[in-house]
Design a protein around this motif. Structure first.
Motif, PDB file in Angstrom:
ATOM      1  N   VAL A 170      -0.117   4.103  10.602  1.00  0.00           N
ATOM      2  CA  VAL A 170      -0.255   4.405   9.198  1.00  0.00           C
ATOM      3  C   VAL A 170      -1.490   4.057   8.805  1.00  0.00           C
ATOM      4  N   ASP A 171      -2.411   5.135   7.883  1.00  0.00           N
ATOM      5  CA  ASP A 171      -3.729   4.793   7.262  1.00  0.00           C
ATOM      6  C   ASP A 171      -3.333   4.259   6.175  1.00  0.00           C
ATOM      7  N   VAL A 172      -3.624   3.127   5.936  1.00  0.00           N
ATOM      8  CA  VAL A 172      -3.730   2.116   4.740  1.00  0.00           C
ATOM      9  C   VAL A 172      -5.122   1.827   4.239  1.00  0.00           C
ATOM     10  N   GLY A 173      -6.000   2.594   4.942  1.00  0.00           N
ATOM     11  CA  GLY A 173      -7.514   2.493   4.290  1.00  0.00           C
ATOM     12  C   GLY A 173      -8.551   1.253   5.221  1.00  0.00           C
ATOM     13  N   TYR A 174      -7.709   0.972   6.153  1.00  0.00           N
ATOM     14  CA  TYR A 174      -8.413   0.016   7.068  1.00  0.00           C
ATOM     15  C   TYR A 174      -9.136   0.970   8.140  1.00  0.00           C
ATOM     16  N   GLU A 175      -9.978   0.255   8.753  1.00  0.00           N
ATOM     17  CA  GLU A 175     -10.800   0.902   9.746  1.00  0.00           C
ATOM     18  C   GLU A 175     -10.009   1.316  11.146  1.00  0.00           C
ATOM     19  N   LYS A 176      -8.977   0.588  11.315  1.00  0.00           N
ATOM     20  CA  LYS A 176      -7.885   0.834  12.307  1.00  0.00           C
ATOM     21  C   LYS A 176      -6.518   1.167  11.521  1.00  0.00           C
ATOM     22  N   ASP A 177      -6.035   1.907  12.211  1.00  0.00           N
ATOM     23  CA  ASP A 177      -4.389   2.294  11.405  1.00  0.00           C
ATOM     24  C   ASP A 177      -3.475   1.175  11.738  1.00  0.00           C
ATOM     25  N   ALA A 178      -2.619   1.051  10.639  1.00  0.00           N
ATOM     26  CA  ALA A 178      -1.718  -0.079  10.592  1.00  0.00           C
ATOM     27  C   ALA A 178      -0.644   0.530  11.607  1.00  0.00           C
ATOM     28  N   PHE A 179       0.126  -0.711  12.207  1.00  0.00           N
ATOM     29  CA  PHE A 179       1.083  -0.273  13.159  1.00  0.00           C
ATOM     30  C   PHE A 179       2.328  -0.656  12.444  1.00  0.00           C
ATOM     31  N   LEU A 180       3.346   0.418  12.378  1.00  0.00           N
ATOM     32  CA  LEU A 180       4.712   0.077  11.985  1.00  0.00           C
ATOM     33  C   LEU A 180       5.755   0.525  13.066  1.00  0.00           C
TER      34      LEU A 180
ATOM     35  N   LYS B 103       7.482  11.717  10.000  1.00  0.00           N
ATOM     36  CA  LYS B 103       6.736  12.614  10.370  1.00  0.00           C
ATOM     37  C   LYS B 103       5.217  12.419  10.239  1.00  0.00           C
ATOM     38  N   PRO B 104       4.477  12.764  10.913  1.00  0.00           N
ATOM     39  CA  PRO B 104       2.947  12.931  10.332  1.00  0.00           C
ATOM     40  C   PRO B 104       2.694  13.558   8.991  1.00  0.00           C
ATOM     41  N   ASN B 105       1.816  12.759   8.185  1.00  0.00           N
ATOM     42  CA  ASN B 105       1.270  13.271   7.118  1.00  0.00           C
ATOM     43  C   ASN B 105       2.349  12.735   5.909  1.00  0.00           C
ATOM     44  N   MET B 106       3.300  12.056   6.238  1.00  0.00           N
ATOM     45  CA  MET B 106       4.308  11.657   5.350  1.00  0.00           C
ATOM     46  C   MET B 106       3.745  10.540   4.552  1.00  0.00           C
ATOM     47  N   ASP B 107       4.113  10.618   3.114  1.00  0.00           N
ATOM     48  CA  ASP B 107       3.493   9.220   2.526  1.00  0.00           C
ATOM     49  C   ASP B 107       4.740   8.222   2.631  1.00  0.00           C
ATOM     50  N   ILE B 108       4.114   6.934   2.589  1.00  0.00           N
ATOM     51  CA  ILE B 108       4.934   5.923   2.756  1.00  0.00           C
ATOM     52  C   ILE B 108       4.710   4.485   2.226  1.00  0.00           C
ATOM     53  N   ILE B 109       5.642   3.761   1.458  1.00  0.00           N
ATOM     54  CA  ILE B 109       4.965   2.506   1.081  1.00  0.00           C
ATOM     55  C   ILE B 109       5.461   1.501   2.047  1.00  0.00           C
TER      56      ILE B 109
ATOM     57  N   ILE C 259      19.980   3.119   8.375  1.00  0.00           N
ATOM     58  CA  ILE C 259      19.592   3.668   9.718  1.00  0.00           C
ATOM     59  C   ILE C 259      19.896   2.854  11.034  1.00  0.00           C
ATOM     60  N   GLN C 260      20.420   3.225  12.203  1.00  0.00           N
ATOM     61  CA  GLN C 260      20.762   2.627  13.086  1.00  0.00           C
ATOM     62  C   GLN C 260      19.798   1.582  13.853  1.00  0.00           C
ATOM     63  N   LYS C 261      19.878   0.561  14.133  1.00  0.00           N
ATOM     64  CA  LYS C 261      18.799  -0.476  14.812  1.00  0.00           C
ATOM     65  C   LYS C 261      18.459   0.210  16.042  1.00  0.00           C
ATOM     66  N   THR C 262      19.178   1.098  16.787  1.00  0.00           N
ATOM     67  CA  THR C 262      18.790   1.648  18.143  1.00  0.00           C
ATOM     68  C   THR C 262      18.398   3.139  17.897  1.00  0.00           C
ATOM     69  N   GLY C 263      17.894   3.362  16.823  1.00  0.00           N
ATOM     70  CA  GLY C 263      17.596   4.577  16.402  1.00  0.00           C
ATOM     71  C   GLY C 263      16.126   5.214  17.014  1.00  0.00           C
ATOM     72  N   LYS C 264      15.498   6.188  16.686  1.00  0.00           N
ATOM     73  CA  LYS C 264      14.390   6.451  16.956  1.00  0.00           C
ATOM     74  C   LYS C 264      13.378   6.933  15.914  1.00  0.00           C
ATOM     75  N   ILE C 265      12.143   6.538  16.088  1.00  0.00           N
ATOM     76  CA  ILE C 265      11.273   6.765  14.772  1.00  0.00           C
ATOM     77  C   ILE C 265      10.947   8.135  14.585  1.00  0.00           C
TER      78      ILE C 265
ATOM     79  N   TYR D 283       0.734  -1.039   0.052  1.00  0.00           N
ATOM     80  CA  TYR D 283      -0.254   0.103   0.115  1.00  0.00           C
ATOM     81  C   TYR D 283       0.951   1.225  -0.090  1.00  0.00           C
ATOM     82  N   LEU D 284       0.363   2.224  -0.672  1.00  0.00           N
ATOM     83  CA  LEU D 284       0.963   3.656  -0.602  1.00  0.00           C
ATOM     84  C   LEU D 284      -0.044   4.098   0.853  1.00  0.00           C
ATOM     85  N   GLY D 285       0.729   4.193   2.114  1.00  0.00           N
ATOM     86  CA  GLY D 285      -0.138   4.643   3.072  1.00  0.00           C
ATOM     87  C   GLY D 285       0.212   6.243   3.577  1.00  0.00           C
ATOM     88  N   ARG D 286      -0.199   6.683   4.306  1.00  0.00           N
ATOM     89  CA  ARG D 286       0.155   7.992   5.164  1.00  0.00           C
ATOM     90  C   ARG D 286       0.232   7.932   6.724  1.00  0.00           C
ATOM     91  N   ILE D 287       1.278   8.494   7.153  1.00  0.00           N
ATOM     92  CA  ILE D 287       1.632   8.525   8.430  1.00  0.00           C
ATOM     93  C   ILE D 287       0.662   9.313   9.285  1.00  0.00           C
TER      94      ILE D 287
END
Length: 293
Positions: A58-68, A117-123, A106-112, A42-46
């Protein structure tokens, strides 16, 4: 060993029985018309960043947002985000994965919060289907599984299944894949690739890379949330994973599914298309083959 796939399709689900020498060894059930299937992209949106969970919704069109989760971003998330941005802003210009310089992992111990950021598009790709009150779990480390290979965009690593024991065969497969794989595409060589010809591996690789190109072409016009490409259903996944020289009979009781499976077999192993049979008659297909659920 004689392998048979017996498929019982109803209005609510598809039951898939795998027989070996007439004995039931595996039974799978797949709900009909199931959306948000594992492997779908999906092309979703944060929608929301959760620093305490080191995750995003992430909004992927499901009634509940997806967890990333941060650990599911993949080491090359920065390259993926750059690719998405370029695909959306430079519509009409060919976008080739080999033209991109891979960013630093990216570092494995990094921060999301350092990445998204909110409203960013993501595959994203569905990693776990939604259950109960939870939305789907997703990953942005995309993978395309094929019959012999798995393709991973934004990687150059080639790995071979540990079940292939012969050092000579492992080296042969690595040399072949190195010579044909696109730049910036990682490859996992599956166990069933052992002793296969380069033509078989090349055809599988082309089919997988074509899926990535479908995503690339849709980026310019896609509006989140939108499914960009669907994984094959469970029936086809079993065919992809289990089909080999001893798989000599596929029986299905639904005419539409019969045509779909024939089309799939025609595409991947054309000389086996005649093993697909349509079950007819009043006796249920599972009863005919003595399958006790």
């Amino acid at each position: 060993m004689n392998k048979e796939l017996i498929i019982n399709s109803t209005s609510s689900e598809v039951e898939i029985a795998l027989l070996e020498d007439k004995l039931l060894v595996e039974l799978n059930k797949e709900k009909s018309n199931n959306e948000f299937t594992v492997g779908d992209i999906y092309l979703g949106r944060i929608k929301k960043i959760m620093p305490g969970l080191n995750a995003a919704f992430v909004d992927v069109g499901y009634e509940k947002d997806a967890f990333l989760h941060y650990l599911d971003l993949g080491p090359q998330i920065q390259t993926l985000l750059n690719y998405i941005k370029k695909g959306q802003t430079e519509a009409g210009n060919p976008l080739y994965i080999g033209d991109f310089d891979l960013a630093e992992d990216i570092q494995k111990t990094g921060k999301i919060t350092q990445v998204l950021k909110p409203n960013m598009d993501i595959i994203v790709q569905i990693a776990k289907e939604p259950i109960s009150t939870k939305g789907p779990r997703v990953t942005s480390e995309i993978a395309f599984p094929g019959r012999f290979l798995v393709l991973i965009p934004f990687s150059d690593k080639i790995s071979v299944s540990q079940k292939i024991k012969s050092a000579e065969e492992r080296n042969r497969l690595k040399r072949l894949i190195t010579s044909i794989k696109p730049k910036n595409c990682g490859i996992i060589i599956r166990t069933v690739a052992e002793n296969k010809l380069v033509a078989d591996l090349d055809a599988d690789l082309r089919n997988l890379y074509n899926k990535w190109e479908v995503i690339t072409k849709k980026l310019a016009s896609a509006k989140p949330p939108q499914k960009i490409i669907g994984e094959i259903d469970r029936t086809s996944a079993i065919l992809r994973d289990a089909l080999n020289e001893s798989f000599n009979n596929i029986v299905v009781n639904d005419s539409v599914l019969f045509e779909d499976i024939r089309s799939y077999i025609q595409r991947i192993v054309p000389d086996k298309v005649n093993i697909v049979q349509l079950h007819k008659g009043k006796v249920p297909v599972f009863d005919r083959y003595g399958i006790d659920k």
